[in-house]
Design a protein around this motif. Structure first.
Motif, PDB file in Angstrom:
ATOM      1  N   SER A 396       0.882  -1.186  -0.031  1.00 58.31           N
ATOM      2  CA  SER A 396      -0.169   0.117  -0.099  1.00 58.31           C
ATOM      3  C   SER A 396       0.847   1.226   0.101  1.00 58.31           C
ATOM      4  O   SER A 396       1.955   1.014   0.384  1.00 58.31           O
ATOM      5  CB  SER A 396      -0.895  -0.050   1.164  1.00 58.31           C
ATOM      6  N   PRO A 397       0.420   2.411  -0.268  1.00 59.98           N
ATOM      7  CA  PRO A 397       1.183   3.520  -0.397  1.00 59.98           C
ATOM      8  C   PRO A 397       1.771   3.965   0.831  1.00 59.98           C
ATOM      9  O   PRO A 397       2.896   4.589   0.827  1.00 59.98           O
ATOM     10  CB  PRO A 397       0.312   4.632  -1.068  1.00 59.98           C
ATOM     11  N   ALA A 398       1.063   3.594   1.904  1.00 61.55           N
ATOM     12  CA  ALA A 398       1.550   4.135   3.306  1.00 61.55           C
ATOM     13  C   ALA A 398       2.616   2.944   3.919  1.00 61.55           C
ATOM     14  O   ALA A 398       3.111   3.484   4.813  1.00 61.55           O
ATOM     15  CB  ALA A 398       0.319   4.378   4.047  1.00 61.55           C
ATOM     16  N   ASP A 399       2.702   1.943   3.071  1.00 62.78           N
ATOM     17  CA  ASP A 399       3.774   0.830   3.810  1.00 62.78           C
ATOM     18  C   ASP A 399       5.201   1.468   3.819  1.00 62.78           C
ATOM     19  O   ASP A 399       5.469   2.329   2.883  1.00 62.78           O
ATOM     20  CB  ASP A 399       3.602  -0.499   2.889  1.00 62.78           C
ATOM     21  N   SER A 466       9.028  -5.828  12.362  1.00 60.48           N
ATOM     22  CA  SER A 466       8.565  -7.196  11.849  1.00 60.48           C
ATOM     23  C   SER A 466       6.981  -7.527  12.556  1.00 60.48           C
ATOM     24  O   SER A 466       6.396  -8.245  11.867  1.00 60.48           O
ATOM     25  CB  SER A 466       9.566  -8.309  12.225  1.00 60.48           C
ATOM     26  N   ALA A 467       6.935  -6.886  13.684  1.00 52.60           N
ATOM     27  CA  ALA A 467       5.568  -7.175  14.276  1.00 52.60           C
ATOM     28  C   ALA A 467       4.422  -6.198  13.969  1.00 52.60           C
ATOM     29  O   ALA A 467       3.530  -6.384  14.302  1.00 52.60           O
ATOM     30  CB  ALA A 467       5.848  -7.146  16.011  1.00 52.60           C
ATOM     31  N   ARG A 468       4.691  -5.181  13.136  1.00 51.53           N
ATOM     32  CA  ARG A 468       3.737  -3.810  12.753  1.00 51.53           C
ATOM     33  C   ARG A 468       3.417  -4.263  11.481  1.00 51.53           C
ATOM     34  O   ARG A 468       4.284  -4.680  10.487  1.00 51.53           O
ATOM     35  CB  ARG A 468       4.561  -2.761  12.941  1.00 51.53           C
ATOM     36  N   PRO A 469       2.256  -4.088  11.165  1.00 54.06           N
ATOM     37  CA  PRO A 469       1.520  -4.203   9.822  1.00 54.06           C
ATOM     38  C   PRO A 469       2.247  -3.239   8.888  1.00 54.06           C
ATOM     39  O   PRO A 469       2.433  -2.290   9.220  1.00 54.06           O
ATOM     40  CB  PRO A 469       0.030  -4.120   9.844  1.00 54.06           C
ATOM     41  N   LYS A 502       7.740  -9.805   4.314  1.00 55.14           N
ATOM     42  CA  LYS A 502       6.718  -8.732   4.965  1.00 55.14           C
ATOM     43  C   LYS A 502       6.443  -8.920   6.370  1.00 55.14           C
ATOM     44  O   LYS A 502       6.902 -10.106   6.840  1.00 55.14           O
ATOM     45  CB  LYS A 502       5.377  -9.266   4.198  1.00 55.14           C
ATOM     46  N   SER A 503       6.073  -8.146   6.929  1.00 53.29           N
ATOM     47  CA  SER A 503       5.882  -8.164   8.542  1.00 53.29           C
ATOM     48  C   SER A 503       4.887  -9.142   8.843  1.00 53.29           C
ATOM     49  O   SER A 503       4.006  -9.355   7.978  1.00 53.29           O
ATOM     50  CB  SER A 503       5.898  -6.867   9.183  1.00 53.29           C
ATOM     51  N   GLY A 504       5.004  -9.999   9.957  1.00 49.61           N
ATOM     52  CA  GLY A 504       4.147 -10.898  10.157  1.00 49.61           C
ATOM     53  C   GLY A 504       2.544 -10.389  10.278  1.00 49.61           C
ATOM     54  O   GLY A 504       1.704 -11.120  10.000  1.00 49.61           O
ATOM     55  N   SER A 509      -1.270  -9.265   4.480  1.00 51.79           N
ATOM     56  CA  SER A 509      -1.700 -10.680   4.505  1.00 51.79           C
ATOM     57  C   SER A 509      -2.977 -10.743   5.173  1.00 51.79           C
ATOM     58  O   SER A 509      -3.715 -11.638   5.525  1.00 51.79           O
ATOM     59  CB  SER A 509      -0.750 -11.236   5.563  1.00 51.79           C
ATOM     60  N   ALA A 510      -3.738  -9.481   5.191  1.00 47.42           N
ATOM     61  CA  ALA A 510      -5.034  -9.432   5.603  1.00 47.42           C
ATOM     62  C   ALA A 510      -6.067  -9.969   4.756  1.00 47.42           C
ATOM     63  O   ALA A 510      -5.777 -10.264   3.456  1.00 47.42           O
ATOM     64  CB  ALA A 510      -5.380  -8.024   6.071  1.00 47.42           C
ATOM     65  N   PRO A 511      -6.996 -10.465   5.168  1.00 50.92           N
ATOM     66  CA  PRO A 511      -8.363 -11.153   4.340  1.00 50.92           C
ATOM     67  C   PRO A 511      -8.532 -10.130   3.064  1.00 50.92           C
ATOM     68  O   PRO A 511      -8.654  -8.881   3.235  1.00 50.92           O
ATOM     69  CB  PRO A 511      -9.385 -11.451   5.167  1.00 50.92           C
ATOM     70  N   GLU A 512      -8.846 -10.800   1.823  1.00 50.39           N
ATOM     71  CA  GLU A 512      -9.067  -9.904   0.643  1.00 50.39           C
ATOM     72  C   GLU A 512     -10.524  -9.071   0.904  1.00 50.39           C
ATOM     73  O   GLU A 512     -11.544  -9.838   1.506  1.00 50.39           O
ATOM     74  CB  GLU A 512      -9.113 -10.686  -0.562  1.00 50.39           C
ATOM     75  N   GLY A 513     -10.896  -8.181   0.496  1.00 49.86           N
ATOM     76  CA  GLY A 513     -12.203  -7.400   0.374  1.00 49.86           C
ATOM     77  C   GLY A 513     -12.155  -6.298  -0.348  1.00 49.86           C
ATOM     78  O   GLY A 513     -10.930  -5.595  -0.902  1.00 49.86           O
ATOM     79  N   PRO A 514     -13.140  -5.725  -0.634  1.00 52.95           N
ATOM     80  CA  PRO A 514     -13.246  -4.456  -1.247  1.00 52.95           C
ATOM     81  C   PRO A 514     -12.189  -3.268  -0.796  1.00 52.95           C
ATOM     82  O   PRO A 514     -11.527  -2.502  -1.452  1.00 52.95           O
ATOM     83  CB  PRO A 514     -14.878  -3.837  -1.515  1.00 52.95           C
ATOM     84  N   ILE A 515     -12.400  -3.001   0.617  1.00 50.24           N
ATOM     85  CA  ILE A 515     -11.463  -1.978   1.122  1.00 50.24           C
ATOM     86  C   ILE A 515      -9.992  -2.430   0.878  1.00 50.24           C
ATOM     87  O   ILE A 515      -9.033  -1.399   0.577  1.00 50.24           O
ATOM     88  CB  ILE A 515     -11.820  -1.718   2.727  1.00 50.24           C
ATOM     89  N   ALA A 516      -9.758  -3.403   1.227  1.00 49.36           N
ATOM     90  CA  ALA A 516      -8.343  -3.914   1.109  1.00 49.36           C
ATOM     91  C   ALA A 516      -7.796  -3.766  -0.048  1.00 49.36           C
ATOM     92  O   ALA A 516      -6.715  -3.308  -0.719  1.00 49.36           O
ATOM     93  CB  ALA A 516      -8.089  -5.269   1.803  1.00 49.36           C
ATOM     94  N   ALA A 517      -8.709  -4.076  -1.319  1.00 55.35           N
ATOM     95  CA  ALA A 517      -8.330  -4.152  -2.372  1.00 55.35           C
ATOM     96  C   ALA A 517      -7.821  -2.778  -2.963  1.00 55.35           C
ATOM     97  O   ALA A 517      -7.030  -2.346  -3.573  1.00 55.35           O
ATOM     98  CB  ALA A 517      -9.399  -4.772  -3.388  1.00 55.35           C
ATOM     99  N   GLN A 518      -8.834  -1.844  -2.310  1.00 53.26           N
ATOM    100  CA  GLN A 518      -8.663  -0.271  -2.863  1.00 53.26           C
ATOM    101  C   GLN A 518      -7.147   0.276  -2.284  1.00 53.26           C
ATOM    102  O   GLN A 518      -6.655   1.099  -2.832  1.00 53.26           O
ATOM    103  CB  GLN A 518      -9.795   0.473  -2.236  1.00 53.26           C
ATOM    104  N   GLN A 519      -6.869  -0.344  -1.135  1.00 58.00           N
ATOM    105  CA  GLN A 519      -5.615   0.217  -0.572  1.00 58.00           C
ATOM    106  C   GLN A 519      -4.316  -0.343  -0.989  1.00 58.00           C
ATOM    107  O   GLN A 519      -3.510   0.102  -1.083  1.00 58.00           O
ATOM    108  CB  GLN A 519      -5.825  -0.259   1.059  1.00 58.00           C
TER     109      GLN A 519
END
Length: 527
Positions: A396-399, A466-469, A502-504, A509-519
């Motif tokens: 994501s852009p904020a990663d 490593s522990a932060r998303p 990637k961090s744990g 690694s979050a479940p796919e969905g419309p919001i996650a896909a947009q991010q």
């Protein structure tokens, strides 16, 4: 009259040949990925300038980068804005300058020796390694070589105009010097001055210097060059000492920098850059030194200019211990002209001359094509294009991206990341021990801007990261990260040169969905 008409009819053919060679250069420029570190470094500075909107301060990984003046980065940013974030858009900048060098040589040679020699010189330059490979390489060398050459041609023709120099040609020479300074620093002014000084003394024309349009010429030079240097010096005191002192004077005089080569390095380099045409320059060079009358009617002053141009710059760059092949590009135009004259004196009237020339030209073009297609096989262990594509599509852009063990110069451009990479090293130790290496260019930039310098972190931050998303880690495959073992990172991809983790708790690694896909997704994602 018939000969004049014939010459005018031949000129469109010459221009078509020059255009075809330049288009070939553009084609070759699109065939290979960015080379690291140079092309990744300089291309990313231009991309960052466009992305950040800061057209004053060149930045690498968000850190001030004052190794060179900004003209390359300005033009890269413009090219990327016009044509999009493509590798060939970066390479269009050196390619345009290679085209200017080619046209400058053709026009100068036509005025000096006529259409036949001018076309030959243009074809020799256009079918050389210097043009077909050097002309597509993203760094400052082709740019400054072009403006040095244009400056010398303009001033030389101004002095040869008559008892008084041609004022407008001289003014163009001052403008070319200014663009050379903005390309790579003081050599843009120093090298044309050195060549012309020695030439004017040799040809006893030095008194003409007094008649140059000094007031308007220096005003043009200052108007083009001074504003950037003044503005940067005001914002970052010490930046000009670093640029001119450390990166130019010290690099020229010291023996502590990389790429130490023997004194004959540039002689061998010229034979490679203008192979096989450089060998034909031997006879006119020898004739010029002996002052043998030219059978082709070329004025002796022009032969003097060519060999002084060649000798002075060759000697200048042979002095430092550190040598790079691109530094010697400024002498390619006079060498190509001498080679064309040598061909006319030795082989031009041979029955098979045309076939021989075509075969040699085809050989070099085939070599340039092979290098452009195959070079990745020998350098892919240093490239990050494969993991960059995964990162661009999954992040994501904020990663935040972390890199340990080395710096992935090409990854920011390919992934089009929006934030600087956090580079992990033992930075206190690097400050004390680092030589002329990549770590130094980063921490010296951080010295100018401590706030931006926060992207340089030590290994102790990795465990918490490593522990932060939303965190990603890049580790080179070649073992450059020994001792930094990733504590709880999840392996995503093993690329040819880099391993991506990637961090744990990464959002990736979050479940796919419309919001996650947009991010998800960076501009570099091509899915």
């Amino acid at each position: 009259m018939t000969r004049t008409v014939s010459t005018k009819q031949e000129r469109p053919i010459s221009w078509l040949w020059l255009a075809a060679l330049w288009l070939l250069l553009l084609l070759l420029a699109a065939l290979r990925p960015l080379a690291v570190p140079d092309e990744g470094r300089y291309g990313e500075v231009g991309r960052w300038m466009l992305q950040s909107g800061d057209w004053l301060v060149p930045r690498l990984d968000g850190l001030p980068f004052f190794h060179k003046p900004p003209l390359l980065y300005w033009l890269e940013a413009v090219s990327l804005a016009l044509f999009g974030s493509h590798v060939w858009a970066l390479r269009l900048v050196p390619a345009l300058h290679a085209g200017i060098m080619l046209v400058g040589l053709y026009l100068a040679a036509r005025a000096i020796a006529g259409e036949r020699v001018a076309r030959r010189a243009g074809l020799m330059l256009g079918t050389s390694v210097a043009f077909l490979l050097g002309g597509q390489y993203v760094n400052h060398d082709m740019m400054v070589a072009t403006w040095i050459g244009i400056a010398i041609w303009c001033f030389a023709f101004a002095f040869m105009h008559g008892a008084r120099p041609h004022a407008n040609l001289a003014r163009l020479g001052f403008v070319a010097c200014a663009l050379g300074v903005l390309s790579k620093g003081l050599i843009g002014l120093l090298l044309p001055g050195l060549v012309l000084f020695l030439w004017l003394l040799w040809t006893r024309q030095f008194r003409k210097v007094l008649a140059l349009p000094w007031a308007s010429g220096l005003l043009l030079l200052a108007a083009i060059t001074v504003p950037w240097f003044v503005l940067v010096a005001q914002k970052y005191p010490g930046a000009m000492d670093y640029l001119f002192g450390t990166q130019q004077f010290t690099r020229f005089t010291a023996d502590t920098f990389n790429n130490v080569q023997p004194w004959w390095f540039y002689i061998a380099s010229l034979l490679i850059l203008l192979f096989p045409w450089a060998f034909f320059a031997g006879k006119p060079l020898w004739d010029a030194v002996k002052r043998t009358p030219a059978p082709d009617g070329v004025a002796r002053e022009w032969f003097s200019l060519c060999w002084i141009w060649l000798a002075a710059i060759l000697a200048f760059f042979s002095i430092p211990a550190s040598k790079l092949i691109g530094y010697i590009l400024p002498v390619i135009p006079p060498l190509a002209l001498l080679a064309a004259l040598g061909w006319e004196r030795t082989l031009a009237h041979s029955r098979f001359a045309g076939r021989v020339f075509a075969a040699l030209a085809a050989l070099i073009i085939a070599l340039a094509l092979a290098v452009s297609l195959l070079v990745t096989r020998f350098t892919d262990d240093k490239l990050s294009g494969d993991v960059a594509q995964t990162l661009a599509c999954d992040a994501s852009p904020a990663d935040t991206v972390y890199a340990v063990g080395n710096y992935p110069y090409d990854l920011p451009f390919y992934a089009q990341i929006r934030r600087p990479i956090v580079v992990i090293q033992d930075w206190p130790r690097q400050h004390k021990t680092a030589g002329d290496v990549w770590q130094r260019e980063l921490f010296e930039g951080a010295d100018f801007d401590p706030v931006a310098g926060r992207v340089l972190q030590t290994p102790d931050v990795l465990a918490a990261a490593s522990a932060r998303p939303g965190n990603w880690l890049l580790v080179p495959r070649n073992g450059g990260a020994r001792g930094f073992g990733p504590p709880a990172w999840l392996r995503v991809q093993t690329g040819t040169g880099w391993i991506l983790f990637k961090s744990g708790g990464s959002a990736a690694s979050a479940p796919e969905g419309p919001i996650a896909a947009q991010q998800k997704g960076l501009p570099g994602c091509k899915h």
